[in-house]
Each structure stands twice: as C-alpha cells, then as structure tokens.
Scaffold this motif. Structure first.
Motif: not given
Lengths: 355, 269
Positions: A97, A100-102
């Motif tokens: 998570x 993926x947001x980075x």
C-alpha cells in the motif's frame, strides 16, 4: 538523533495527558516507553506520528521540525495494537500500500514485498486475506506494511498486547531481529515490564504524563533515581536511610556508602535492594562479607519458580517493613529455613535514592 | 438445514397462513394487473406506449429518480460519515430525524414543500419555479428516499476501526486516497444496496410527487401519476400497461437486491 521531543504538552479539556515531556532517541535505537494505562504513553506516540497535535512543544524527526505537519508528511511507520490491516486487501496488497501510493513501479513493488514477506517469515501467505491469518501473523503483516516504504522512524503502540503469551515472546524476538537488521529508530509503547526489559536498548518510565526517568534496563533496575521507578520495576525492598559521613545509617547499623551515591549528610534517603541481592544467614554463622542490616524472623517460604521466595520481618527500627528475599533451592535447604526461624539479613549490593 | 421432525399441525397452519397472506397481498394483485393489461390483446398495450404523454411520464420518472439517487448517494454517504465519525451536540437527535421520511405521510411532505417553496413560501425560489414543476418532483423523490443510503452504509462504516484510517494516514495516504482505497471498498456493496432501494422508492413514489407536482400531463406527470389519471379516466388498459412495466422494473430491482444482500452477508463473514 532521530527523534527529538522538546517540551511537549497535551491536554484533553482540563485533563493534562502529557506535561512538558522532552525526549531524545538516538539513531537505530530501540526505545521502550513503559507506563501503566492512562500514563500518556500512547498519546506521546501519536503526537510523534502526527495523529494528534501537541498543545505546545516541538517534535523533530531527523533534524526536521514536523510539529505542524500532517501524518502523511512525516514518513513514520505505525503499528497498532489491533493490527488494523485493510480487510479487503490481500497480504501483498496491504504491504504494498505505502509503495503504491508513492507510485513506485510494479517490479520494484513486487521485489520489495517479496523481501518483506521473507523478513516476516510469511512467504507462503502473500495471497491470503487478513481474516485468514492468526493474530500473530496479522501483526507481522502490519509490521511489514509499516516498514515497506522505509519509514524514518518506527512507532509501535502495544503491538503484542492482543496476542497470547507464547506468541508474544516469539514475536518480540523477531521484532528485535528485524529492528537490528534494518537499524530503524524505533519507539515501542507497552505496559509490560518483561517485554520492555527483554527488548529495549533504553527504557523511559512514564507516569501521569511525566517522563520520570530514562536509562538502560539494567541501570533503571539497579540504580533508579526515582522512588516510583524503583517500586514500579520488579520487586523492591525499600528502607529509610540517611547519610552519616562515609556511611549509610539503616536500621541502627552502618553500611559503607555505595560508590554511586553522592548525598548530603543527614538527608532523608531510601535504601533499595532487590530480593535477589539478599543473603540470609543463621545468627550463629554470619560472615561480614555482606552488608548486614540486622536480624529478622522468617514469615513465609514459598516457591517462585525457579527460585524460593522468603519473607522476613526485621526486628528493630524497621519491624513493620517486610523484606522479600529470593534464594536458590539449595541455599534454602542448606540453611534449613522454616517459618519462625531467626535469621541475619545481609545485602550483596544496594543502592541509595533520594525521597 | 433439513427438517428432521415431522411437521406438527400448528406448523402446517402457520405455513398456510403465511402463504395465503402473501398470495392475497401481492401475488394475486400482480396476476390481476398482468391479466388486465393483456385482456384486450397486445395492440392496446402498444398503443399506450405510443402515447407521447406516457413516454414523457416514463422519462420524467426515470431521469428524476436517477437524479434523486445521485443526490442521496452523495449526501447519504456524507450523512452516514458524519453520524459515525463525528461527535456533536444533537447528534443522537439528528440520527433519529434521518428516519422522518419513513414515518411522514408523503402527502403531508408534499404539502409542506408547497408551503415552503410555493410562490409565497419562506423559501420561494427567485428564478425557476419548484412547486408544480420538475424540481418539485425531484425534491419529493429525494425526500422520500433519503434514509436508505444512510441506513445501509452507517452500520458498515461503524465496523471500520478509526485505526484503519490512521494507519493509511501514517503510511502516507491523503484523505481522498484513504476514502477511495480504504473506505470505499469496504462500503461498496452496502452503498449499492442503498442506491437500489433509493431508486426503487423514488420510482414508485406517488403521494408527495402528486401533491407537489400538480400532475400536469406531458409536463410534471410521472409514471405513477399517469396510472392514477388513467384509472380516473377509466382507461384501464393504459393503467394496467404502465403498472405492469413498473412491476417488471420492481421485480428486476428485487433480484438485484437479493444478489447484493448475499454479497453483503458474505462480506460480513
């Protein structure tokens, strides 16, 4: 210095949860905040992560003042007591998570997740849902999720609190192993002394919003500076004492001044000695090898695995203070101790602290 | 589960009562409506749907019901969020008040809207008319179907521990990302279920709409108001045909709901 907390205070209404707390945690250190529930330890951890805002004071991570930054911009890894995994994501998706947001690219994400699954020893479990894992496994995944994006500091809020005793001890050791390997500066909050002693580089004792004392487990146990610390950690025998010249007066006897005690003459002091430092002798067979503090009567002998606990009441000035001693089984049988026996109490080592 | 013990007379009686009650209340009317529509063959039915005012009534119904669903999905979600995540004075009272559309007679609600938004009302619109116009119908549909999304989403939101959001925040997710990737997947099925219920209620609404819209043929007439007018005009085939169409729509919604309900139950497990 990875974490610097400077004079942080926090109140809820009129209730002061943290009172001007300052703390510095060195890079790579595993620091344990030890306190009872309601002592303010979790509040302090949340302030560092940015989940709460302090009323005053500053929080500095790696030299960067983050006091007013939201949690998203602090880059901390946080592990909660109740795991808090994302229920609709697989183990892999949970761990990925933060990556993926980075917007880390797929190959890199997969490589990193594989690495972390290996680290937490759950390689086979990547495609499971959190509900298919045991509590201990879920908490390992939560740890991996918090480590995935290489956080600046790792914060753990009673991470083993919801697990049963055996799993707790295992997980503790694997946490220490992981922390050492990655060298990530870590603060762990707990109310469990055993846990704190087991894993901490340094412990901070927190009580009613005040950080009372800091030190290595050994130093806090052997030579605490505060009465609260002395009685909070382990079992403490505490007797009134005062200094007289180069000696300490306890129970009408003189003991040599311990090397670390620099106290004023006549000042009220407490003499601290741990049960395992007590040596018991028959009145007709005493040695002066230990500091003798007087005679007593055995009140009770009980088994406290793997040692034997002996309760003694001193005669004389401290007649009302029961003393706890821990002896080995062979010592007890050599002395043939029974309830009501007369003994002489000697101390292998002791410590002085101000009241 | 299999029945092992032989059925007692009381059990048989109960089954008969329940089935009889269902038969009289909704199976028989359904059969009657279908039978009535096809009594004169297919031609009169087709004629009904060639009538521009019928087509218009269906357009008004579907478009405005869709709009009501969109409004209540967004505001209902927001309401559910506020009720579960924020503590404020009067929260409990407000939580109770959300159910008002369920207990209020729609006719009274429609009347209240006329009083409020009519020409001399407190909130009389300066430009576009609301009462006896399409915005009034939308308002009525939104009002009567308001609680569904709130009541479906709220309990699911309550099961999401605040730590999940806090975890997402410390990991670096902003509030929009957290909503989209952490919260929404959890409440998706419940939200969809609420949306379907909202749509069903909005399509079927008659009382509030009839009062607030004035039932102007070709303008503010909805499918249900058409059925009412057709019955008054003794145009039974028209009433039956439109009714059958609405019934089919409802059955479709029912099937959708039961499959969603199954998914919701699975998710809870």
């Amino acid at each position: 210095m990875s974490i610097e907390i400077q004079g942080v205070s926090k109140s809820y209404g009129t209730h002061e949860v943290l009172k001007h707390v300052s703390l510095t945690v060195e890079s790579g250190e595993l620091f344990v905040l030890l306190g009872a529930s309601g002592s303010g330890k979790s509040t302090l951890l949340r302030l560092i992560a940015g989940l709460l805002e302090p009323d005053s004071g500053r929080v500095i991570l790696h030299g960067r003042d983050v006091t007013v930054l939201p949690p998203q911009q602090r880059g901390t890894g946080f592990v909660f007591q109740n795991y808090s995994l994302f229920r609709h994501m697989t183990v892999r998706q949970n761990i990925a998570f933060g990556l993926s947001i980075r917007r880390t690219n797929r190959t890199e994400q997969n490589r990193r997740v594989d690495e972390l699954l290996q680290l937490i020893d759950l390689v086979e479990m990547g495609d499971r849902m959190p509900s298919q894992l045991s509590g201990g496994q879920q908490q390992r995944v939560a740890l991996a999720r918090a480590l995935a994006y290489e956080p600046s500091v790792l914060l753990l809020d009673e991470p083993f609190g919801a697990l049963d005793v055996k799993i707790r001890a295992q997980l503790r050791q694997s946490l220490v192993g992981i922390q050492r390997r990655l060298g990530v500066t870590t603060i762990l909050v707990t109310h469990d002394q055993e846990e704190a002693f087991d894993i901490a580089d340094r412990i901070g004792i927190i009580e009613q919003g005040e950080l009372l004392e800091l030190g290595t487990p050994d130093a806090l146990y052997r030579s605490p500076q505060r009465l609260f610390t002395a009685s909070f950690l382990g079992t403490a025998n505490l007797l009134d004492a005062r200094r007289s010249g180069e000696s300490v007066v306890v129970n009408d006897v003189l003991l040599p001044m311990p090397s670390d005690g620099q106290y004023l003459n006549g000042h009220a002091l407490k003499l601290l000695f741990r049960p395992e430092e007590v040596s018991l002798m028959r009145p007709d067979n005493t040695t002066s090898r230990y500091g003798l503090i007087g005679a007593g009567v055995v009140q009770a002998v009980s088994f406290a695995q793997p040692m034997i606990r002996v309760q003694i009441s001193l005669t004389g000035e401290h007649a009302n203070t029961p003393i706890q001693a821990l002896l080995t089984a062979s010592e007890v049988s050599e002395l043939n101790l029974r309830e009501g026996d007369q003994v002489v109490v000697g101390l292998r080592s002791y410590h002085l602290l101000p009241i | 589960m299999r029945e092992i013990t032989p059925r007692s007379p009381i059990a048989i009686l109960l089954i008969v009562i329940v089935i009889g009650y269902a038969a009289i209340l909704f199976i028989a009317p359904l059969v009657a409506v279908v039978q009535g529509a096809f009594a004169g063959g297919l031609e009169p039915i087709l004629n009904t749907f060639r009538d521009p005012s019928v087509v218009h009534a269906f357009q008004v119904t579907l478009v405005l019901s869709g709009a009501a669903v969109a409004i209540n999905a967004i505001l209902g979600l927001t309401t559910a969020w506020v009720l579960t995540r924020h503590r404020f004075r009067g929260r409990k009272l407000f939580d109770t008040l959300v159910d008002i559309p369920f207990v209020f007679s729609p006719v009274i609600a429609g009347y209240a809207m006329i009083v409020l938004f009519g020409r001399d009302g407190w909130l009389a619109p300066p430009l576009v008319p609301i009462v006896f116009a399409l915005p009034g119908i939308l308002l009525a549909k939104v009002f009567v179907s308001l609680p569904f999304v709130v009541r479906e989403v709220q309990p699911v939101l309550q099961t999401i521990a605040p730590e999940q959001e806090e975890a997402a925040a410390t990991i670096g997710a902003g509030s929009f990302t957290t909503f989209r990737r952490v919260i929404l997947p959890e409440i998706r099925t419940a939200l969809l279920y609420g949306v379907v219920l909202t749509f069903a209620r909005a399509i079927g609404e008659f009382g509030a709409v009839a009062v607030v819209s004035g039932n102007i043929e070709g303008y503010t007439e909805t499918a249900t108001s058409y059925v009412y007018r057709a019955l008054n005009d003794r145009s039974t085939v028209g009433a039956y045909s439109v009714s059958v169409t609405l019934c089919l729509l409802s059955i479709g919604i029912l099937v959708l709901m039961s499959s969603l309900r199954r998914r919701l139950n699975e998710q809870e497990r």
